[in-house]
Design an enzyme around this catalytic site. Sequence first.
Site, PDB file in Angstrom:
ATOM      1  N   ARG A 165      -0.743  26.275 -17.046  1.00  0.00           N
ATOM      2  CA  ARG A 165      -0.919  24.942 -16.508  1.00  0.00           C
ATOM      3  C   ARG A 165       0.460  24.302 -16.332  1.00  0.00           C
ATOM      4  O   ARG A 165       1.424  24.669 -17.013  1.00  0.00           O
ATOM      5  CB  ARG A 165      -1.759  24.073 -17.444  1.00  0.00           C
ATOM      6  N   LYS A 204      -4.467  22.763 -23.910  1.00  0.00           N
ATOM      7  CA  LYS A 204      -5.298  21.581 -24.112  1.00  0.00           C
ATOM      8  C   LYS A 204      -5.848  21.553 -25.533  1.00  0.00           C
ATOM      9  O   LYS A 204      -6.163  22.589 -26.108  1.00  0.00           O
ATOM     10  CB  LYS A 204      -6.449  21.571 -23.109  1.00  0.00           C
ATOM     11  N   HIS A 222      -0.951  24.314  -9.610  1.00  0.00           N
ATOM     12  CA  HIS A 222      -2.263  24.815 -10.011  1.00  0.00           C
ATOM     13  C   HIS A 222      -2.722  25.959  -9.105  1.00  0.00           C
ATOM     14  O   HIS A 222      -3.557  26.772  -9.508  1.00  0.00           O
ATOM     15  CB  HIS A 222      -3.287  23.672 -10.011  1.00  0.00           C
ATOM     16  N   TYR A 258     -14.179  31.481 -10.796  1.00  0.00           N
ATOM     17  CA  TYR A 258     -13.397  32.540 -10.165  1.00  0.00           C
ATOM     18  C   TYR A 258     -14.255  33.733  -9.758  1.00  0.00           C
ATOM     19  O   TYR A 258     -13.850  34.527  -8.918  1.00  0.00           O
ATOM     20  CB  TYR A 258     -12.262  32.978 -11.100  1.00  0.00           C
TER      21      TYR A 258
END
Length: 310
Positions: A145, A169, A238, A273
């Site tokens: 990220r 995160k 991204h 994905y």
Amino acid sequence: MQAQLSSFGRHLAAEKRHSPRTCEHYQRDLLRLAGWLVSAGTECWADLNGHQVRRYVAALSRDGLSGRSIARHLSSMRRFYQFLLREGWARDNPAIGIRAPRSGRRLPRVADVDQISHLLDARADDLLDIRDLAMFELMYSSGLRLSELVGLDVSALDLEAGNVRVLGKGSKERLLPVGRKAMAALQRWLACRRGLAPDTEPALFLSQRGDRLSPRSIQSRLARWGIQQGADQRLHPHMLRHSFASHLLESSGDLRAVQELLGHADIATTQVYTHLDFQHLARVYDQSHPRARRRMAGKTGAGSERRSDQ
């Protein structure tokens, strides 16, 4: 109203230990709600009811927010009112049971392998280009990220083992492999970095001033790099992460491994994905299977209909 918002912000930071960015997102959503309430003549959080929440959802939709964004606003409201109830500042949670309107699932945009190769095989001669190439190689190599890349320190890299330790995160740490070409680009950057950074600066990627590079700077440098290399779409950090995930899943088919590498808490987040991978497979099928090839419109008069097994 502001006093309760401030208390909630302290609660998120101190008790829930959320990142400053997460706290900022909650505050921004709730400030927007507060502004709407004041314009509607309501100046107390406890006076908000379910009917008003539905009106607010409709207002957000009219303003062009997607179903996903509205769902985030509702989540912020529910979390805030849980806090207000705990503190005795509200009688109920008016956002409970109210759902956001559905919107079509937007698939992330990715670059294909050839585009990525063209982007990363470009020459890097000056200091900033050497730094930029190392950043972009690492993002694509390890699926980072933007915030994870910005937060990297030199100590997070283990060049001998070929890995990088990332804080993701929720302050969750994960160890990620670094590919051969990314390692070479990083070694070249580290040799240049020594002359730019003071001994006390831990950041891996630095600005010309010798301090930690900002997210906005990385975004603008990647967009500039894409223009210089003739990319057919605007590049953003991204997209490199999405491309990493899509290409890895396409080659391995291992959804769990991709989930771990991306640092997704829920595998449902990673499953987007699989849709991208199916789109690729469908294109290959259409182009390759003898009974799936589309007819030439000028020859058959049947447009682009698929052949049928009659």
